[in-house]
Design a protein around this motif. Structure first.
Motif, PDB file in Angstrom:
ATOM      1  N   GLU A  33      31.876  78.426  12.709  1.00 30.65           N
ATOM      2  CA  GLU A  33      32.866  78.982  13.629  1.00 30.65           C
ATOM      3  C   GLU A  33      33.055  78.077  14.840  1.00 30.65           C
ATOM      4  OE1 GLU A  33      33.798  83.062  16.184  1.00 30.65           O
ATOM      5  OE2 GLU A  33      31.994  82.918  14.965  1.00 30.65           O
ATOM      6  N   ALA A  34      31.966  77.465  15.318  1.00 35.03           N
ATOM      7  CA  ALA A  34      32.070  76.558  16.459  1.00 35.03           C
ATOM      8  C   ALA A  34      32.965  75.368  16.126  1.00 35.03           C
ATOM      9  CB  ALA A  34      30.678  76.077  16.870  1.00 35.03           C
ATOM     10  N   LEU A  35      32.885  74.869  14.908  1.00 33.92           N
ATOM     11  CA  LEU A  35      33.737  73.762  14.487  1.00 33.92           C
ATOM     12  C   LEU A  35      35.198  74.206  14.402  1.00 33.92           C
ATOM     13  CD1 LEU A  35      31.458  72.221  11.709  1.00 33.92           C
ATOM     14  CD2 LEU A  35      32.012  71.187  13.920  1.00 33.92           C
ATOM     15  N   VAL A  36      35.416  75.407  13.889  1.00 34.46           N
ATOM     16  CA  VAL A  36      36.780  75.935  13.803  1.00 34.46           C
ATOM     17  C   VAL A  36      37.371  76.107  15.196  1.00 34.46           C
ATOM     18  CG1 VAL A  36      38.105  78.003  13.226  1.00 34.46           C
ATOM     19  CG2 VAL A  36      36.514  77.041  11.557  1.00 34.46           C
ATOM     20  N   LEU A  37      36.590  76.649  16.129  1.00 35.70           N
ATOM     21  CA  LEU A  37      37.076  76.845  17.491  1.00 35.70           C
ATOM     22  C   LEU A  37      37.343  75.518  18.190  1.00 35.70           C
ATOM     23  CD1 LEU A  37      34.767  79.805  18.603  1.00 35.70           C
ATOM     24  CD2 LEU A  37      37.203  79.892  18.050  1.00 35.70           C
ATOM     25  N   ALA A  38      36.496  74.537  17.937  1.00 33.30           N
ATOM     26  CA  ALA A  38      36.723  73.213  18.517  1.00 33.30           C
ATOM     27  C   ALA A  38      38.016  72.613  17.987  1.00 33.30           C
ATOM     28  CB  ALA A  38      35.542  72.298  18.202  1.00 33.30           C
ATOM     29  N   ALA A  39      38.256  72.784  16.689  1.00 35.01           N
ATOM     30  CA  ALA A  39      39.502  72.285  16.094  1.00 35.01           C
ATOM     31  C   ALA A  39      40.706  72.979  16.711  1.00 35.01           C
ATOM     32  CB  ALA A  39      39.479  72.494  14.576  1.00 35.01           C
ATOM     33  N   LEU A  40      40.624  74.287  16.904  1.00 36.26           N
ATOM     34  CA  LEU A  40      41.734  75.025  17.505  1.00 36.26           C
ATOM     35  C   LEU A  40      41.996  74.567  18.937  1.00 36.26           C
ATOM     36  CD1 LEU A  40      41.034  78.652  16.201  1.00 36.26           C
ATOM     37  CD2 LEU A  40      43.009  77.216  15.642  1.00 36.26           C
ATOM     38  N   ASP A  41      40.936  74.338  19.702  1.00 30.82           N
ATOM     39  CA  ASP A  41      41.096  73.852  21.075  1.00 30.82           C
ATOM     40  C   ASP A  41      41.851  72.534  21.103  1.00 30.82           C
ATOM     41  OD1 ASP A  41      39.833  75.999  22.177  1.00 30.82           O
ATOM     42  OD2 ASP A  41      37.896  75.007  22.433  1.00 30.82           O
ATOM     43  N   ALA A  48      36.631  63.772  17.327  1.00 31.12           N
ATOM     44  CA  ALA A  48      36.905  64.568  18.524  1.00 31.12           C
ATOM     45  C   ALA A  48      36.436  66.011  18.349  1.00 31.12           C
ATOM     46  CB  ALA A  48      38.387  64.528  18.851  1.00 31.12           C
ATOM     47  N   ILE A  49      36.638  66.542  17.157  1.00 28.91           N
ATOM     48  CA  ILE A  49      36.186  67.907  16.876  1.00 28.91           C
ATOM     49  C   ILE A  49      34.669  67.982  16.950  1.00 28.91           C
ATOM     50  CG2 ILE A  49      36.049  69.699  15.101  1.00 28.91           C
ATOM     51  CD1 ILE A  49      38.851  68.704  14.161  1.00 28.91           C
ATOM     52  N   ALA A  50      33.997  66.997  16.369  1.00 32.15           N
ATOM     53  CA  ALA A  50      32.543  66.964  16.405  1.00 32.15           C
ATOM     54  C   ALA A  50      32.038  66.858  17.847  1.00 32.15           C
ATOM     55  CB  ALA A  50      32.024  65.798  15.573  1.00 32.15           C
ATOM     56  N   ASP A  51      32.670  66.005  18.632  1.00 32.83           N
ATOM     57  CA  ASP A  51      32.261  65.856  20.031  1.00 32.83           C
ATOM     58  C   ASP A  51      32.452  67.160  20.791  1.00 32.83           C
ATOM     59  OD1 ASP A  51      31.593  63.231  19.595  1.00 32.83           O
ATOM     60  OD2 ASP A  51      33.441  62.399  20.445  1.00 32.83           O
ATOM     61  N   ARG A  52      33.588  67.823  20.559  1.00 34.34           N
ATOM     62  CA  ARG A  52      33.858  69.078  21.265  1.00 34.34           C
ATOM     63  C   ARG A  52      32.845  70.158  20.888  1.00 34.34           C
ATOM     64  NH1 ARG A  52      38.461  71.180  23.766  1.00 34.34           N
ATOM     65  NH2 ARG A  52      38.753  68.988  24.318  1.00 34.34           N
ATOM     66  N   PRO A  66      29.728  63.944  13.370  1.00 31.23           N
ATOM     67  CA  PRO A  66      30.807  64.048  12.372  1.00 31.23           C
ATOM     68  C   PRO A  66      30.284  64.393  10.978  1.00 31.23           C
ATOM     69  CG  PRO A  66      31.186  62.167  13.804  1.00 31.23           C
ATOM     70  CD  PRO A  66      29.815  62.691  14.146  1.00 31.23           C
ATOM     71  N   GLY A  67      29.072  63.956  10.677  1.00 30.57           N
ATOM     72  CA  GLY A  67      28.505  64.250   9.364  1.00 30.57           C
ATOM     73  C   GLY A  67      28.313  65.732   9.120  1.00 30.57           C
ATOM     74  N   LEU A  68      28.065  66.497  10.187  1.00 28.28           N
ATOM     75  CA  LEU A  68      27.870  67.925  10.017  1.00 28.28           C
ATOM     76  C   LEU A  68      29.168  68.610   9.589  1.00 28.28           C
ATOM     77  CD1 LEU A  68      25.735  70.138  10.248  1.00 28.28           C
ATOM     78  CD2 LEU A  68      26.566  70.589  12.564  1.00 28.28           C
ATOM     79  N   ILE A  69      30.299  68.078  10.026  1.00 27.91           N
ATOM     80  CA  ILE A  69      31.578  68.639   9.604  1.00 27.91           C
ATOM     81  C   ILE A  69      31.708  68.543   8.088  1.00 27.91           C
ATOM     82  CG2 ILE A  69      34.087  68.300   9.671  1.00 27.91           C
ATOM     83  CD1 ILE A  69      33.841  67.571  12.582  1.00 27.91           C
ATOM     84  N   ARG A  70      31.287  67.409   7.534  1.00 29.99           N
ATOM     85  CA  ARG A  70      31.385  67.235   6.083  1.00 29.99           C
ATOM     86  C   ARG A  70      30.424  68.146   5.328  1.00 29.99           C
ATOM     87  NH1 ARG A  70      32.286  61.958   8.013  1.00 29.99           N
ATOM     88  NH2 ARG A  70      30.077  61.415   7.929  1.00 29.99           N
ATOM     89  N   HIS A  71      29.420  68.665   6.041  1.00 31.43           N
ATOM     90  CA  HIS A  71      28.502  69.622   5.421  1.00 31.43           C
ATOM     91  C   HIS A  71      29.193  70.970   5.201  1.00 31.43           C
ATOM     92  CE1 HIS A  71      24.826  71.830   4.518  1.00 31.43           C
ATOM     93  NE2 HIS A  71      25.134  72.699   5.481  1.00 31.43           N
ATOM     94  N   TYR A  72      30.087  71.331   6.100  1.00 27.89           N
ATOM     95  CA  TYR A  72      30.754  72.631   6.032  1.00 27.89           C
ATOM     96  C   TYR A  72      32.164  72.568   5.454  1.00 27.89           C
ATOM     97  CZ  TYR A  72      26.967  74.346   8.998  1.00 27.89           C
ATOM     98  OH  TYR A  72      25.736  74.692   9.484  1.00 27.89           O
ATOM     99  N   PHE A  73      32.804  71.423   5.551  1.00 26.30           N
ATOM    100  CA  PHE A  73      34.192  71.288   5.110  1.00 26.30           C
ATOM    101  C   PHE A  73      34.372  70.020   4.293  1.00 26.30           C
ATOM    102  CE2 PHE A  73      34.117  73.526   9.180  1.00 26.30           C
ATOM    103  CZ  PHE A  73      34.765  74.701   8.854  1.00 26.30           C
ATOM    104  N   ALA A  74      35.286  70.089   3.336  1.00 32.58           N
ATOM    105  CA  ALA A  74      35.527  68.928   2.474  1.00 32.58           C
ATOM    106  C   ALA A  74      36.171  67.776   3.240  1.00 32.58           C
ATOM    107  CB  ALA A  74      36.410  69.337   1.298  1.00 32.58           C
TER     108      ALA A  74
END
Length: 213
Positions: free
Chosen positions: A18-26, A40-44, A49-57
């Protein structure tokens, strides 16, 4: 003990997603897709950035998740407002309509986000599917509220058609109210919405509670 650990891990992963989704929305709200890069999403979100690939393709997958979250959250906010008051069918419908036409549901920032997402519907079939699902979700809540009015001489097909018509009215007012909030003083948009929906349904909808958030 094992069950507790599993529950904690599941909640932690859900909160990180959810934190990644909210960062993307921001970032999408601030500058659109060009600004909402994976880094930028990972930083926010304060992750790698690798963690994003853990949750999303990939970024497209994250964008779709953000759109679903965005649309479902607005419906959930209106549902919450609907439930916070007397359990009278007309009053519940009134609260649902007015909550859809006031902050936090109706805000300029959310209009900017929605229009940005809308551009992707024609090029991304999965985004289009999410749009259909979330549209149906809102429409179905509205339809259930209309059915609860128990209007004489109305069948299921009529209630569905009326829900589509009322949804169209609410959407149009939401667009104009979010785009030009300075043109609609006080609760004018809400009052117009109540009168228009009431006219479609042949029902006199009460004004919402003035102290409702």
């Amino acid at each position: 003990m094992t069950g507790e650990r599993r529950s904690y891990r599941r909640e932690s992963e859900e909160s990180r997603r959810e934190a990644l989704v909210l960062a993307a929305l921001d970032l999408l709200a601030e500058g659109g897709p060009a600004v909402a890069t994976v880094r930028a999403i990972a930083d926010r979100a304060g992750v790698t950035p690798g963690l994003i690939r853990h949750y999303f393709a990939g970024k497209d997958d994250l964008t779709r998740a953000a759109y679903r979250y965005f649309m479902e959250r607005m419906t959930a906010e209106s549902v919450a407002a609907m439930a916070a008051g007397p359990d009278d069918p007309r009053a519940r419908l009134s609260r649902f309509v007015t909550s859809s036409l006031r902050p936090p549901v109706m805000e300029p920032l959310r209009l900017s986000l929605w229009t940005g997402f809308l551009q992707l519907l024609h090029s991304d079939p999965e985004m289009r599917a999410i749009h259909r699902q979330t549209y149906h979700g809102y429409r179905d809540v509205l339809e259930a509220l209309i059915v609860a009015l128990a209007r004489p001489g109305t069948d299921a097909a009529r209630c569905r058609a009326d829900a589509i018509a009322c949804n169209g009215v609410i959407d149009g007012l939401w667009l104009e109210g979010a785009a030009l909030p300075e043109d609609f003083s006080g609760d004018l948009i809400e009052q117009i919405g109540l009168r228009a929906v009431g006219a479609i349904l042949g029902a006199d909808l009460p004004e919402p509670e003035k102290d409702h958030p």
